[in-house]
Scaffold this active site. Structure first.
Site: not given
Ligand SMILES: [Mg+2]
Length: 371
Positions: A185, A209, A285
């Site tokens: 994040h 990610e 996304h």
């Protein structure tokens, strides 16, 4: 055919839907939104309205060029998200005008079904393991999780142990046939990300990610070279110009453009082609609504280097026929345009009530933390 009117619907939990009307009665839907900035993007859409009214919605590339380049100040989340939603609605109308799904107009399909992943996690490793098992029971074969709370520039061994215990418990719960992706994040420092990622390698995640933020390509390259785990990034990058350097420097193995932020369906098609030249994949996304998901699925169906599609809503309560997941996949949409029918009566039950805002996270010493 001419665009006659733009209608916006601000709905829960944090989404903005656009309905584009035409003089021939065809309507198109798009999702122009930045999480936490719905009203700002709505204003940006209204600022494009003067250009769009009276134009033929089937001249998609031409209108993208005008909406993007005539602003003088290019890029960024607000303008690009407004353009993205408008662009999706134009593709929806174009497809409906021909009776074809959008992916047919993009040279597809390139596949027979589309893999999707679901989010899961928990406050403890046991909770995360149970949540992972529940997702597999629901039919998902790919999951994504993250680590709760603020992360300091360096953290003690107990923090790293908690990260490892969570992923170990999830892997143990679902076995080796299920993919587990891990989203850091953008809240880790590069140094801590490298340290944690190394410990996560034995669990063979699908990808890690945003191991750090998207403001310095060299830091991402450093992280990517430090590990065997595929690195994924891109939800906070916009347009082909925004992605170019990240792709050329091979800062990630998987790029994650957002169909509602990066510039729309055709812009992400171009980003996918750039990524393909470096053998990188695309995993769009989408923590957004079902219109943005529908746009993503059309793109996924048309590109060769698709990996997996994020989703948080299959459209229950918003679409007349929500998407269905079985064996980890959604079937290729068959309807024209984006392949969805928005349930406008149901939308009235979901009008935004001001209940959602971006988290405001602080460290224990009172300083500001990323979330
Ligand atoms: Mg993310």
């Amino acid at each position: 055919m001419k665009i006659t009117r733009l209608e916006l619907f601000h709905v829960r939990p944090r989404w903005l839907f656009l309905k584009m009307h035409t003089d021939e009665g065809l309507v198109g839907w798009g999702e122009p939104i930045v999480e936490g900035r719905a009203q700002t993007v709505a204003t940006a859409v209204r600022e494009l309205e003067g250009y769009l009214i009276g134009k033929d919605p089937r001249q998609i590339e031409h209108h993208f060029q005008a909406m993007y380049r005539h602003q003088f100040y290019r890029g960024g989340p607000i303008l690009c998200s407004a353009i993205s939603g408008v662009e999706q609605a134009m593709w929806d109308i174009y497809g409906k005008s021909l009776g074809l799904p959008v992916y047919r107009l993009l040279g597809g399909p390139t596949r027979e079904r589309i893999r999707v992943y679901a989010h899961c996690g928990g406050a403890t490793p046991a909770e995360a393991a149970e949540a992972a098992k529940a997702r597999v029971t629901q039919g998902f074969t790919a999951l994504k999780t993250g680590f709760p709370g603020a992360v300091r520039i360096v953290e003690p061994p107990a923090f790293i142990a908690r990260c490892v215990e969570q992923i170990a418990a999830m892997r143990e719960a679902v076995g080796n046939e299920v993919d587990i992706a891990i989203d850091l994040h953008g809240k880790f420092s590069p140094a801590t990300a490298i340290r944690v990622i190394k410990e996560l390698e034995p669990f063979r995640p699908m990808f890690v990610e945003e191991p750090c933020l998207n403001e310095n390509v060299e830091t991402m390259v450093t992280i990517a070279r430090s590990t065997t785990i595929p690195i994924a990034t891109g939800e906070r990058l916009f347009t082909r110009w925004g992605f170019r350097e990240w792709i050329e420097k091979q800062a990630a193995a998987i790029f994650q453009p957002d169909l509602s932020h990066a510039g729309g369906i055709f812009e992400v098609r171009k980003i996918a082609a750039l990524a393909e030249t470096y053998y990188a994949g695309i995993a769009p996304h989408c923590p957004l609504g079902p219109i943005s998901l529908a746009a993503g699925l059309q793109l996924d169906a048309a590109i060769p280097n698709f990996v997996c599609q994020e989703q948080v809503s299959l459209g229950d309560g918003y679409l007349k026929q929500p998407f269905v997941v079985h064996d980890g996949h959604v079937d290729l949409p068959t309807g024209p345009g984006l392949g969805i029918e928005v349930d406008e009566e149901a939308l009235k039950q979901h009008l935004f009530d001001g209940s959602w805002r971006n988290p405001q996270t602080y460290h224990a010493d009172g300083s500001v933390a990323d979330w």
